[in-house]
Scaffold this active site. Structure first.
Site, PDB file in Angstrom:
ATOM      1  N   ASP A 684       0.854  -1.185   0.000  1.00 57.10           N
ATOM      2  CA  ASP A 684       0.000   0.000   0.000  1.00 57.10           C
ATOM      3  C   ASP A 684       0.894   1.241   0.000  1.00 57.10           C
ATOM      4  O   ASP A 684       1.800   1.357   0.826  1.00 57.10           O
ATOM      5  CB  ASP A 684      -0.898   0.005   1.244  1.00 57.10           C
ATOM      6  CG  ASP A 684      -1.956   1.087   1.168  1.00 57.10           C
ATOM      7  OD1 ASP A 684      -3.076   0.772   0.767  1.00 57.10           O
ATOM      8  OD2 ASP A 684      -1.645   2.238   1.513  1.00 57.10           O
ATOM      9  N   GLU A 727      -4.674   2.322  -4.362  1.00 58.82           N
ATOM     10  CA  GLU A 727      -3.217   2.302  -4.236  1.00 58.82           C
ATOM     11  C   GLU A 727      -2.758   1.019  -3.557  1.00 58.82           C
ATOM     12  O   GLU A 727      -1.700   0.965  -2.955  1.00 58.82           O
ATOM     13  CB  GLU A 727      -2.726   3.524  -3.449  1.00 58.82           C
ATOM     14  CG  GLU A 727      -3.130   3.570  -1.998  1.00 58.82           C
ATOM     15  CD  GLU A 727      -4.465   4.268  -1.755  1.00 58.82           C
ATOM     16  OE1 GLU A 727      -4.678   4.718  -0.636  1.00 58.82           O
ATOM     17  OE2 GLU A 727      -5.282   4.350  -2.686  1.00 58.82           O
TER      18      GLU A 727
END
Length: 809
Positions: A684, A727
């Site tokens: 992430d 993301e």
């Protein structure tokens, strides 16, 4: 006369209920103080019973003296307040508007390219900013001591930079930089955060006297202020207009105020940190800078300097054995969470079935711990979502129990009831119609055995203990409770199991309790829709690492928590029994027609077109032969392209979520079948939202593409790489040891950290956090991903830009 006296008394009491206070700012009016203006203009202070006079800063004013002298009730100061406290000034900090300092040094001198170039230069700075920890630390760490530069009194005029009256100026990054941009003047900024000094700014403080004498007023002022700030950041344009119209003593343009608002928001609203909070450890770090500089002797008594405000987080727990027993059983969990999560104060709220539904609906609680059936109902009605499943243990701590059942029983002396068929036409006691282990499981068994429930004399007694006591007292013939209730009551000395006869007992491997039904997943803890994902993830990370003490296990049977189990079996039984939320499922032909009318119409049209086409092809088959071949070839090419598009993420070109999960499952099954090693990595991007908010989504997309290209260049052909969220990414490493996966993940972190990305005319950089899980005994690839996600949350919780490995409890 009486009416007049009543009016006078009412007016006096109304006046007395409004407390007049004042707030001293540390600078001129601007968006920097928007939260305070908005709290006043939107009536948040008034609603809290406060009448607040907001005072603008005057040149050479000592804000601390203003507060301690009583001229102002509250004040706003810099990190230098720590020095004031160390000098025995009785001040107390109770909030921070900026979690990261927006205070920087700015210069327009092209010769000053590096911070070391500030040696022997003039720096324009306010009296309190002279002691700003972040500025001092930046200068000191680069070998610039207080004797190496000349301090000038601040003029508050950025033109002094342009006209060379000063070499550098301390200012907020949201102000002077914008004004210089408007004049096309080039400048350099020295930001302490870029040198590793990330400190607070705009600390809200008061005197010890105010804190001790008016704690409720202080609390009310803080809460109203926080409301003001949140509203201001949600409505930056409108807030700027209010400041422009009513607080614009610097004659700023509306555009500059709006720009300032958006710039400052990223220093205040940081996702990982509760808004307006003050961290004691961070205060200690700032104090160390002052100590190294020789500006204060000894440390700071943080406990006296910081007045803590913790946000109350309420966990509603189904009180299956009554409120008193619920508080006793779950208090250790609240204590553990309060020790682990410093910004929050967790409270256990015992709730009956009806109270729980009302509390969820009215958002009176933040999390809920309840039985599995009631969770399904709350999920369907109010959108609660489970984040973990309870793990119980037996008295001797020999088992980890993630499932439970129901037990049907009568008194051991009852000779008329020996099997489940004997309960027909008897008095039957249960906990509640919404109790899964205390009614529904038994109800399912009755229907399996063709027992007419309508012929029973049903009594719902509210708690499990009440059902057991009613059976033993003889007021009902048969009862049902969840497994472990009987054994726990015996351990507490309330009953003897020898007085109990279990109806239709069954046995399961590794399950130590008396049971009459199937087993279902244990109770979940679930978040409400209004509860933030950030808080839920932090809570989950602490729950899965929770290790109960031996005393807790002996007294509560709670061993810990695990990732959420599959609750589909609960949905199935509720569907079969036509119980809430599936009580109104009726399927009719007209419903199908109504639901799928569009598709049926399209099917009919397509069928007619196909028939027409067949007729056409039959009539002109020779003429169309070559055309058909050509179209077939084109169709094959189109299908190939569609196949690629169906498998690829549209932005980055790597596997999309569906394609990744498909092949991850295959890799997973092959590894299990061959006893091979398999590692799952969850990735992430850190603070990615800040890039979108600051530079725009096009810059964000550019970052995602360049990040993906960099990681792809590090992968082997056998590795699987996919984008599973905005993301969020996942990597599957085949035939790789855990040590190898850790080394590879660290290599990714280092490569990404070194990556400089030219996106939308901005040179950007980013870091990545990674969690790793290894294939052990998981049944589904989703379980492996959940574990790597937990490790990822831990990496973020520990400071980001690092690798963490999932560890079993």
């Amino acid at each position: 006369m009486k009416f007049f006296l009543f009016f006078i008394l009412f007016s006096i009491s109304l006046y007395a209920s409004t407390s007049k206070i004042s707030l001293q700012l540390q600078w001129k009016n601007q968006f920097q103080f928007a939260g305070y203006y908005i709290a006043k203009e939107k009536g948040f202070y008034k609603d809290a019973g406060l009448e607040v006079d907001i005072k603008e800063y005057k040149k050479n004013m000592d804000v601390v003296s203003e507060v301690l002298s009583g001229n102002s009730t509250y004040g706003i100061g810099r990190s230098s307040l720590i020095i004031e406290r160390n000098s025995a000034k009785p001040i107390v900090v109770f909030g921070a508007a900026f979690q990261r300092s927006p205070l920087v040094l700015i210069t327009t001198d092209p010769k000053i390219k590096d911070i070391t170039d500030l040696k022997n230069k003039k720096i324009m700075i306010t009296n309190d900013a002279k002691k700003s920890a972040s500025i001092l630390a930046m200068l000191l760490s680069n070998g610039i001591d207080k004797d190496d530069y000349t301090i000038q009194s601040h003029s508050f005029n950025y033109n002094d930079l342009i006209n060379k009256k000063t070499d550098s100026m301390a200012s907020y990054i949201s102000n002077e930089a914008y004004l210089l941009d408007k004049k096309n003047v080039k400048y350099n900024i020295f930001d302490p955060a870029e040198y590793g000094f990330d400190f607070y700014e705009d600390l809200l403080f008061t005197s010890e006297k105010e804190m001790k004498e008016n704690p409720q007023r202080l609390k009310a002022f803080r809460e109203a202020t926080v409301k003001g700030w949140i509203w201001a950041y949600k409505n930056i344009e409108e807030s700027s207009k209010i400041i422009f119209d009513k607080y614009n003593t610097q004659n700023k343009s509306l555009d500059s105020l709006i720009h300032e608002g958006y710039s400052l928001k990223k220093f205040s609203m940081i996702k990982e940190i509760p808004f307006f909070s003050v961290n004691k450890e961070k205060i200690k770090s700032i104090a160390k800078v002052f100590q190294l500089r020789g500006m204060m002797n000894g440390g700071c008594d943080v406990d006296k300097f910081v007045y803590e405000f913790k946000r109350d987080i309420k966990i509603g727990v189904l009180a299956k054995r009554g409120a008193k027993e619920t508080l006793r059983r779950w208090s250790s969990l609240a204590k553990y969470l309060n020790n682990e999560l410093e910004y929050y104060n967790f409270k256990i709220v015992p709730l009956s079935f009806s109270e729980m539904q009302n509390s969820v609906r009215d958002k009176k609680i933040d999390f809920v711990i309840t039985n599995t059936m009631y969770y399904v109902i709350l999920e369907a009605k109010f959108g609660v979502s489970r984040i973990a499943t309870l793990v119980n243990s037996d008295k001797f701590n020999r088992y980890e129990l993630k499932q439970f059942g129901g037990v049907i029983f009568t008194k051991s002396t009852n000779k008329k009831i020996n099997n489940i068929l004997d309960i027909q036409n008897k008095t039957f006691g249960a906990v509640s119609r919404l109790s899964f282990g205390g009614w529904i499981m038994a109800y399912e068994e009755m229907l399996k055995n063709d027992i007419d429930v309508d012929d029973l004399e049903l009594k719902f007694l509210g708690t499990h203990d009440a059902v057991v006591n009613a059976v033993l007292e003889g007021s009902i013939d048969v009862g049902t409770v969840r497994t472990d209730t009987l054994e726990r009551m015996q351990n507490e000395g309330k009953i003897k199991l020898s007085d109990i006869k279990v109806i239709s007992p069954v046995e399961y491997d590794d399950f130590p309790y008396l049971v009459s039904t199937k087993l279902y997943p244990e109770w979940p803890i679930a978040k409400l829709k209004h509860t933030s994902d950030y808080l839920s993830n932090k809570l989950l990370a602490k729950l899965v690492s929770y290790e109960a003490t031996e005393d807790d296990i002996n007294s509560n049977n709670i061993k810990g928590w695990t990732v959420p189990l599959d609750y589909s079996s609960v949905h199935t039984v509720l569907k079969d029994l036509r119980l809430e939320p599936y009580e109104n499922i009726h399927v009719h032909f007209e419903d199908i027609v109504k639901e799928y009318a569009t598709y049926l119409y399209l099917f009919g049209v397509i069928s007619l077109l196909l028939i027409a086409r067949l007729f056409y092809d039959y009539k002109y088959s020779r003429q169309l032969d070559s055309t058909v071949k050509e179209k077939t070839k084109e169709l094959i090419e189109v299908n190939k392209k569609l196949k690629v598009l169906a498998n690829q993420d549209f932005l980055t070109g790597i596997s999309n979520r569906a394609h990744f999960m498909k092949f991850a499952t295959k890799y997973f099954e092959i590894a299990r079948r061959n006893n091979g090693e398999l590692q799952m990595l969850s990735l992430d991007l850190d603070y990615f939202k800040n890039i979108n908010d600051t530079y725009g989504h096009q810059a964000g997309d550019c970052v995602l593409i360049k990040f993906t290209d960099k990681v792809s260049s590090l992968l082997r052909k056998s590795d699987l790489f996919g984008r599973v969220g905005g993301e969020e990414f996942c990597i599957v490493l085949q035939n790789t040891s855990l040590e190898g996966a850790k080394m590879f993940a660290k290599r990714i972190c280092e490569s990404v950290e070194d990556l400089q990305m030219d996106c939308e005319e901005h040179l950007l950089s980013i870091t990545v956090s990674i969690g790793i899980s290894s294939l052990t005994d998981e049944e589904l690839v989703e379980d492996l991903i959940k574990k790597s996600d937990i490790a990822l949350y831990e990496a973020k919780d520990k400071g980001r830009n690092q690798v963490r490995v999932y560890r079993e409890n």
